[in-house]
Design an enzyme around this catalytic site. Structure first.
Site, PDB file in Angstrom:
ATOM      1  N   HIS A   1     -57.080 -37.386  12.500  1.00  0.00           N
ATOM      2  CA  HIS A   1     -56.013 -36.613  11.858  1.00  0.00           C
ATOM      3  C   HIS A   1     -55.484 -37.401  10.682  1.00  0.00           C
ATOM      4  O   HIS A   1     -55.724 -38.589  10.545  1.00  0.00           O
ATOM      5  CB  HIS A   1     -54.901 -36.234  12.839  1.00  0.00           C
ATOM      6  CG  HIS A   1     -54.097 -37.386  13.340  1.00  0.00           C
ATOM      7  ND1 HIS A   1     -54.434 -38.113  14.450  1.00  0.00           N
ATOM      8  CD2 HIS A   1     -52.961 -37.939  12.875  1.00  0.00           C
ATOM      9  CE1 HIS A   1     -53.542 -39.060  14.651  1.00  0.00           C
ATOM     10  NE2 HIS A   1     -52.635 -38.987  13.707  1.00  0.00           N
TER      11      HIS A   1
ATOM     12  N   HIS B   1     -52.106 -37.886   7.830  1.00  0.00           N
ATOM     13  CA  HIS B   1     -50.719 -37.661   7.448  1.00  0.00           C
ATOM     14  C   HIS B   1     -50.669 -37.637   5.932  1.00  0.00           C
ATOM     15  O   HIS B   1     -51.221 -38.524   5.275  1.00  0.00           O
ATOM     16  CB  HIS B   1     -49.811 -38.801   7.934  1.00  0.00           C
ATOM     17  CG  HIS B   1     -49.778 -38.977   9.404  1.00  0.00           C
ATOM     18  ND1 HIS B   1     -48.889 -38.314  10.201  1.00  0.00           N
ATOM     19  CD2 HIS B   1     -50.531 -39.745  10.233  1.00  0.00           C
ATOM     20  CE1 HIS B   1     -49.076 -38.671  11.454  1.00  0.00           C
ATOM     21  NE2 HIS B   1     -50.070 -39.542  11.503  1.00  0.00           N
TER      22      HIS B   1
END
Length: 78
Positions: A27, A29
Site C-alpha cells: 500500500h 501513502h
C-alpha cells in the site's frame, strides 16, 4: 507554464510492503505537504511509521465495503 509558488503541488509518497501480515499486500501513502510542515523534512516518514504501529487492522469485510464506496471514483468514465 508558470505558476505562483502557492499553487505548486507538494506531496510525499511512501510505499509500504506488508510482508509480515495476512494477506500480504502493498500500500502507499500520499501525504499532502506544506512548506515547513515538519522541522526536518524526513520527519514525515517517522510519523508514518508510528501511524502504522498504532493503527487497528480492519477486517476484509470493512476493506471491501470501503473499496465498493470508492470504486465509482476510479471508474473509466468518472
Amino acid at each position: 507554464l508558470s505558476l505562483p509558488p502557492s499553487l505548486y503541488a507538494r506531496a510525499s509518497v511512501s510505499v509500504n510492503f506488508g510482508l509480515h501480515v495476512f494477506p500480504q499486500h502493498v500500500h502507499l501513502h500520499i501525504v499532502p505537504r506544506q512548506k515547513a510542515d515538519f522541522k526536518e523534512n524526513d520527519e514525515v516518514y517517522e510519523r508514518l511509521q508510528n501511524h502504522e504501529k498504532e493503527r487497528v487492522a480492519r477486517t476484509p469485510e470493512a476493506m471491501a465495503a470501503e473499496a465498493a464506496l470508492l470504486r465509482p471514483f476510479f471508474a473509466k468514465d468518472a
